[in-house]
Design an enzyme around this catalytic site. Structure first.
Site, short mmCIF file in Angstrom:
data_model
loop_
_atom_site.label_atom_id
_atom_site.label_comp_id
_atom_site.label_asym_id
_atom_site.label_seq_id
_atom_site.Cartn_x
_atom_site.Cartn_y
_atom_site.Cartn_z
N ASP A 178 60.38 30.25 84.82
CA ASP A 178 61.43 30.18 86.04
C ASP A 178 60.99 29.23 87.10
OD1 ASP A 178 59.02 31.70 86.62
OD2 ASP A 178 60.15 32.70 88.38
N HIS A 503 60.15 30.18 76.21
CA HIS A 503 61.27 30.72 77.33
C HIS A 503 60.87 29.97 78.63
CE1 HIS A 503 63.55 33.31 79.78
NE2 HIS A 503 62.48 33.25 80.71
N ASP A 548 59.21 32.45 68.07
CA ASP A 548 59.25 31.35 68.57
C ASP A 548 60.85 31.22 69.07
OD1 ASP A 548 58.98 28.56 69.47
OD2 ASP A 548 58.87 27.89 67.68
N GLU A 557 56.94 32.91 76.71
CA GLU A 557 57.21 32.48 77.99
C GLU A 557 55.79 31.38 78.17
OE1 GLU A 557 58.47 34.72 81.30
OE2 GLU A 557 58.22 32.81 82.64
#
Ligand SMILES: [Ca+2]
Ligand SMILES: [Ca+2]
Length: 580
Positions: A178, A503, A548, A557
């Protein structure tokens, strides 16, 4: 060429890649241990050959069968440590197949060490990444406007800063997959990178990552750390010395590139854990940047002042823990990004006290906190930073005041005790790695467990010169680079079976097949299916609970606090390779 390829294809058809053979896909130091794991039933004779399988350079027999205590699967070891010839090879088991190729050479992990530090460059906020430095992953700057117009959240008001006050808080690294910036997680990350420099300064001076600052007088690891340190400094309220817990959107962004993530950003409530992690990192930075006063005038002094002020704030606000649910009951907008909540700040006190004490030689810091409340030696994580303080006390053994010297034997005993626990029974493990002796190692971000176990072992080696600790640390780098129950190399851009779909918003949104390189995937996590509810988990044991896929934020992530101990482990092993 056509004939060559025809022959190669014939060979590969006869002897294809055997997924059952697991090894470090990067390679091995000439003099160090070299092990591959063969899972399940197989013929017992193995060879090491050139990648075309034509020239056999080593022949051996697999070990006895060992059972994996987590999955119950059986495995044998192919030990070719006696092969010391430089070159590119594969492990071949006639009748089963061959491994991914690997290299035997000096400096074999240098590219991983540099690549994982370069990973931080790709996470930089507020600046574009030109092709010259970022190659295929060049991209426009993200959050240029947003992080120059950060709003003070109603939870974070102070006398001079009512809600809605506009602050400038640029730079830093995106935390993970993020785009938010969290002081707590930045703290352990920056502290770990700075520790590699403190432990191996000559090595770090040779360590170039091809970043815009590579031509200046500072080692690139310090340039990279400074990118985040300068952001951290903006997170301190000049009025009272308190430190905002994070700079964040109210809600996570979609899977878009950073420059397309244009939500409003806030600094939220100050917390005691943020203040103490900040104080620790600033105190450490102060002593590291002191010799660079000509290049960075006044920075070292500013860092120390900031550290002391954050410490004083923490003393006045020891109960100010960050609790997002409580905050959301009282204030709007609700904030639902990463909490980094922590109910116990006793370890943050230890870390901050140790760093301030070592930097200032002022016994007050040492005496204010109970540095040895018990004999526990919890492995570092963002919520548990006690050992970062211990590593620093150990690093500065020779310059401790009499007060610190008095405790040193205890400190050494506890650190070597932890290392002894880590290496116990490694020889009985199916994968012959320190990582994975119990299913408890496979938590969210298990790759950082492996890396931090490695860091702890390097610390024990530095204290004792006992090579068994150093050699054990290498087994965990082998783990991360492919010798594990998934067969993946967990570092993007490295190995023949690397993680491809982390991610990670830029890697998902940039339209380039290969993910941004040098990033460490979180790795297997026994609870991942329940946590991210991503479809596709087929594993039944914790050490294989990994997919994956970019939806799997609980197993795949990336995060800065996982990358940093990888940089440390790979860098330290490169620096110490002659001792292996
Ligand atoms: Ca530099
Ligand atoms: Ca804690």
């Amino acid at each position: 060429m056509a004939i060559f390829w025809a022959i190669r294809i014939n060979i590969l058809q006869a002897q294809s890649i055997a997924p059952a053979i697991r090894l470090n896909q990067i390679g091995f130091y000439p003099k160090a241990a070299k092990i591959a794991i063969v899972v399940g039933d197989s013929p017992t004779a193995f060879q090491v050959t050139t990648p075309d399988l034509k020239k056999v350079v080593f022949k051996g027999q697999l070990s006895e069968v060992r059972q994996n205590s987590i999955s119950g699967k059986t495995a044998r070891t192919a030990d070719f440590s006696a092969l010391k010839t430089a070159g590119i090879f594969v492990v071949l088991i006639p009748g089963l197949g061959h491994s991914q190729p690997f290299e035997i050479k000096t400096d074999v992990h240098r590219a991983v060490a540099i690549g994982s530090l370069k990973g931080f460059y790709y996470q930089r906020v507020s600046v574009g990444l030109p092709e010259k430095y970022a190659g295929r992953w060049s991209r426009p700057a993200g959050h240029v406007k947003e992080d120059n117009q950060v709003l003070v959240h109603p939870s974070a008001v102070s006398a001079g800063r009512p809600a809605g006050t506009v602050l400038s808080s640029p730079r830093g690294w995106y935390d993970a997959g993020d785009y938010n910036k969290y002081i707590v997680n930045s703290g352990i990350t920056t502290g770990t990178l700075l520790s590699l420099y403190e432990d191996f300064p000559p090595f770090c001076r040779t360590f170039k990552t091809a970043i815009p600052e590579s031509g200046n007088a500072l080692p690139d690891i310090l340039d990279e750390s400074l990118w985040n340190l300068r952001w951290m400094l903006t997170m301190q309220d000049p009025a009272d010395g308190g430190v905002y817990h994070k700079l964040t959107n109210a809600r996570f962004d979609g899977m878009v590139m950073p420059d397309k993530a244009t939500k409003e950003r806030y600094v939220v409530q100050k917390s005691v854990t943020a203040a103490l992690d900040f104080a620790a990192v600033m105190a450490q930075a102060s002593r590291i940047f002191k010799p660079f006063n000509r290049e960075l005038p006044g920075l070292a002094d500013s860092c120390l002042t900031a550290a002391v002020r954050a410490w004083e704030w923490a003393k006045k606000n020891p109960d100010q823990l960050y609790r997002q649910n409580v905050l959301n009951e009282k204030f709007d907008p609700d904030v639902v990004t990463g909490e980094y909540g922590d109910r116990d700040a006793s370890d943050e006190w230890i870390w901050a006290a140790a760093e301030l004490y070592v930097t200032t030689k002022d016994d007050t810091y040492y005496k204010t906190v109970n540095l040895f409340p018990d004999n526990k030696m919890p492995l570092p994580s963002w919520a548990q930073v006690r050992l970062l303080g211990y590593y620093t006390l150990a690093r500065f053994e020779k310059t401790l005041t009499p007060l610190g010297k008095k405790d040193f034997p205890r400190l050494k005993q506890q650190l070597t005790g932890l290392a002894d626990e880590l290496i116990q029974d490694v020889d009985k493990q199916a994968y012959q790695t320190v990582m994975g002796k119990t299913a408890r190692d496979y938590i969210w971000g298990s790759s950082s467990v492996a890396a931090n176990q490695g860091v702890a072992l390097i610390q024990a080696y530095r204290l004792t010169n006992d090579k068994k600790y150093l050699r054990a640390a290498l087994t965990n780098l082998d783990y991360l680079l492919g010798r594990n129950a998934t067969g993946y190399c967990f570092v993007t851009g490295f190995g023949d079976k690397p993680v491809m779909n982390p991610h990670h918003r830029p890697s998902v949104a940039d339209g380039i097949e290969a993910p941004v390189p040098g990033l460490l995937s979180g790795g297997p996590n026994g609870n991942a299916p329940k946590q991210d509810k991503c479809e596709g988990y087929t594993a039944t044991s914790a050490d294989e609970m990994f997919i994956d896929a970019s939806c799997s934020y609980a197993s795949n992530e990336i995060a800065i606090n996982w990358n940093a101990p990888l940089v440390y482990l790979a860098g330290a092993l490169e620096a110490l390779q002659a001792d292996l």
